[in-house]
Design an enzyme around this catalytic site. Structure first.
Site, short mmCIF file in Angstrom:
data_model
loop_
_atom_site.label_atom_id
_atom_site.label_comp_id
_atom_site.label_asym_id
_atom_site.label_seq_id
_atom_site.Cartn_x
_atom_site.Cartn_y
_atom_site.Cartn_z
N THR A 198 0.84 -1.19 0.00
CA THR A 198 0.00 0.00 0.00
C THR A 198 0.88 1.24 0.00
O THR A 198 1.95 1.26 0.62
CB THR A 198 -0.91 -0.01 1.23
OG1 THR A 198 -1.82 -1.11 1.14
CG2 THR A 198 -1.73 1.27 1.33
N GLU A 213 -0.43 -4.87 6.27
CA GLU A 213 0.88 -4.96 5.62
C GLU A 213 1.79 -5.93 6.37
O GLU A 213 2.50 -6.73 5.75
CB GLU A 213 1.52 -3.56 5.57
CG GLU A 213 0.88 -2.63 4.56
CD GLU A 213 1.44 -1.23 4.61
OE1 GLU A 213 1.45 -0.55 3.56
OE2 GLU A 213 1.86 -0.77 5.70
N SER A 243 2.12 5.06 -2.35
CA SER A 243 2.37 5.57 -3.70
C SER A 243 3.39 4.73 -4.46
O SER A 243 3.24 4.50 -5.66
CB SER A 243 2.82 7.03 -3.63
OG SER A 243 3.98 7.16 -2.82
N LYS A 297 6.76 1.75 8.86
CA LYS A 297 5.69 1.73 7.88
C LYS A 297 4.39 2.15 8.55
O LYS A 297 4.29 2.16 9.78
CB LYS A 297 5.52 0.32 7.28
CG LYS A 297 6.66 -0.05 6.34
CD LYS A 297 6.49 -1.43 5.74
CE LYS A 297 5.16 -1.71 5.08
NZ LYS A 297 4.82 -0.72 4.02
#
Length: 242
Positions: A33, A110, A35, A101
């Site tokens: 997840t 994630e 950009s 993260k």
């Protein structure tokens, strides 16, 4: 020069393209997840439409929507609990492949997906590489019940781990608390530096209201970092791509 500088090379795409070289037919992939991970999903979609046969497990609803749009075949982690490779971004990475993260509020999924994978490879702009973790606020996913008490316990845990700094409940543009895909809240710890990530991880895990935290320790096997030089993108690899 950053990955968003339209006058230079697209660093996100450069890192994602190098990671795409790791993908083989038949692989079971964790799809990250953010950009940079979105750039990977876009490139993977091009390969899938050209005939590559893989199955992906998305780490967020946003990634699921993008992957479906790209025509990538998807499964849940319940249907496919063991994965070959996860490709995901990071907000910070140090030379020991320790990560922060969760900037996109997807850290719980994630981490579950990454830990279900034989390998996790990080893709990022080289500006995310740091000597010491902590300049990026550490996301901590918490249960909504007892939020005030959990925040007090988190603050105490941070001090116990030798860190200083404040914590802040993450809110959206509308001023309402950010709600994760799992229905939880995010508390961001603004610490500046984390001298002992392992100690902080253990201290946070001792707080009952903490569902997950954004320290990914001993999980990533490699990082692909893209930087701009002489008007072109150059890739550096930390760790072992396998």
């Amino acid at each position: 020069m950053s990955a968003t500088d339209t006058s230079g090379p697209d660093l996100r795409r450069a890192a994602a393209a190098r990671a795409l070289d790791l993908v083989k037919p038949g692989m079971r992939l964790g799809l990250g997840t953010g950009s940079t991970a979105a750039s990977f999903v876009t490139l993977l979609g091009e390969r899938v439409r050209a005939g590559l046969d893989v199955v992906g497990v998305p780490t967020s609803e946003a990634t699921r929507v993008q992957a479906e749009r790209e025509g990538i075949r998807l499964a849940t982690l319940d249907e496919m609990p063991q994965l070959d490779l996860t490709i995901d971004g990071a907000d910070e990475v140090d030379d020991a492949l320790r990560l922060i993260k969760g900037g996109g509020a997807a850290l719980l999924r994630e981490k579950i997906v990454a830990c279900a994978s034989r390998r996790m490879v990080v893709i990022a702009d080289a500006a995310k590489r740091v000597e010491t973790l902590g300049a990026f606020p550490l996301p901590i996913e918490v249960n909504a019940f007892g939020l005030a008490a959990t925040q007090l316990a988190i603050a105490a845990a941070i001090g116990k781990a030798g860190c200083t700094g404040g914590i802040r409940l993450r809110v959206g543009a509308d001023g309402a608390p950010v709600v994760t895909d799992g229905g939880h809240r995010i508390v961001d710890a603004h610490l500046a530096r984390i001298p002992d990530p392992e100690a902080l991880s253990a201290a946070l895990w001792a707080v009952p209201g903490v569902v997950e935290h954004g320290l990914f320790l001993g999980i990533a096997s490699a990082a692909i970092l893209a930087s701009a030089r002489d008007g072109a993108a150059h890739v550096t690899v930390l760790g072992d791509l396998g």
